[in-house]
Design a protein around this motif. Structure first.
Motif, mmCIF file in Angstrom:
data_model
loop_
_atom_site.group_PDB
_atom_site.id
_atom_site.type_symbol
_atom_site.label_atom_id
_atom_site.label_comp_id
_atom_site.label_asym_id
_atom_site.label_seq_id
_atom_site.Cartn_x
_atom_site.Cartn_y
_atom_site.Cartn_z
ATOM 1 N N GLU A 1 -13.312 18.932 -19.343
ATOM 2 C CA GLU A 1 -14.026 19.310 -18.909
ATOM 3 C C GLU A 1 -15.136 19.399 -19.290
ATOM 4 O OE1 GLU A 1 -15.543 24.443 -17.534
ATOM 5 O OE2 GLU A 1 -15.298 23.558 -19.749
ATOM 6 N N HIS B 1 -7.462 22.693 -18.879
ATOM 7 C CA HIS B 1 -8.714 21.559 -19.269
ATOM 8 C C HIS B 1 -8.484 21.742 -20.850
ATOM 9 C CE1 HIS B 1 -11.565 24.888 -17.793
ATOM 10 N NE2 HIS B 1 -11.825 24.310 -19.646
ATOM 11 N N ALA C 1 -11.607 21.444 -22.856
ATOM 12 C CA ALA C 1 -14.120 20.536 -22.590
ATOM 13 C C ALA C 1 -14.083 19.973 -23.701
ATOM 14 C CB ALA C 1 -13.928 22.065 -23.006
ATOM 15 N N HIS D 1 -13.277 23.460 -27.007
ATOM 16 C CA HIS D 1 -12.367 24.286 -26.135
ATOM 17 C C HIS D 1 -11.494 23.832 -25.597
ATOM 18 C CE1 HIS D 1 -15.065 24.871 -22.997
ATOM 19 N NE2 HIS D 1 -13.705 24.817 -22.160
ATOM 20 N N GLU E 1 -10.275 29.579 -24.305
ATOM 21 C CA GLU E 1 -10.456 29.738 -23.545
ATOM 22 C C GLU E 1 -9.168 29.990 -21.773
ATOM 23 O OE1 GLU E 1 -12.955 26.780 -20.276
ATOM 24 O OE2 GLU E 1 -13.653 28.574 -18.956
HETATM 25 CO CO CO Z 1 -13.345 25.303 -20.099
#
Ligand code: CO
Length: 136
Positions: free
Chosen positions: A54, A7, A9, A79, A130
């Motif tokens: 996200e 994802h 974010a 991120h 991440e």
């Molecule tokens: Co995340």
């Protein structure tokens, strides 16, 4: 080592408004807000055919995205999350390569109930990264 983009974010000042843009204007499937106290955020996931967005909003007093939103009052990309098969092996390899793993250097449980770690932006082109461990 890294696999799929899991994802991207985006930190947002208004979770409802952001979810409405993705749901109503862009026509995406959007989850209900989910509080994630361990990460200090409330999340809404936007499902895309090949990945997810996200949407994250501060939760609690010491949210890690509070300062980010002060610097980016309209929100912004916070991120990117890449999938890995073995997060502990990934952490060991990155530490051996001199990369900075944030926090105590051990995985915590992320938005999907799976182990995650964050890597310092200084080592990754100015981008907070991440890593999320996914089943093979
Ligand atoms: Co995340």
């Amino acid at each position: 080592m890294i696999g799929k983009l899991n994802h991207v974010a985006i930190a947002v000042p208004d979770l409802e408004a952001a979810a409405a843009v993705y749901r109503d204007t862009l026509g995406a499937a959007v989850s209900a807000p989910a509080p994630l106290p361990e990460q200090g955020v409330t999340t809404v996931f936007v499902e895309l055919p090949n990945s997810k967005i996200e949407l994250i909003h501060p939760l609690g007093d010491a949210s890690p995205i509070e300062k980010f939103l002060e610097r980016n009052p309209k929100g912004g990309i916070h991120h990117v999350c890449y999938e890995v098969q073995d997060i502990n092996a990934a952490i060991q390899g990155l530490a051996a390569a001199g990369m900075t793993v944030l926090g105590d250097g051990r995985p915590s449980i992320g938005a999907h109930g799976l182990p995650v770690v964050f890597l310092h932006p200084k080592d990754f082109c100015g981008t907070l990264v991440e890593l999320e461990e996914v089943a093979a």
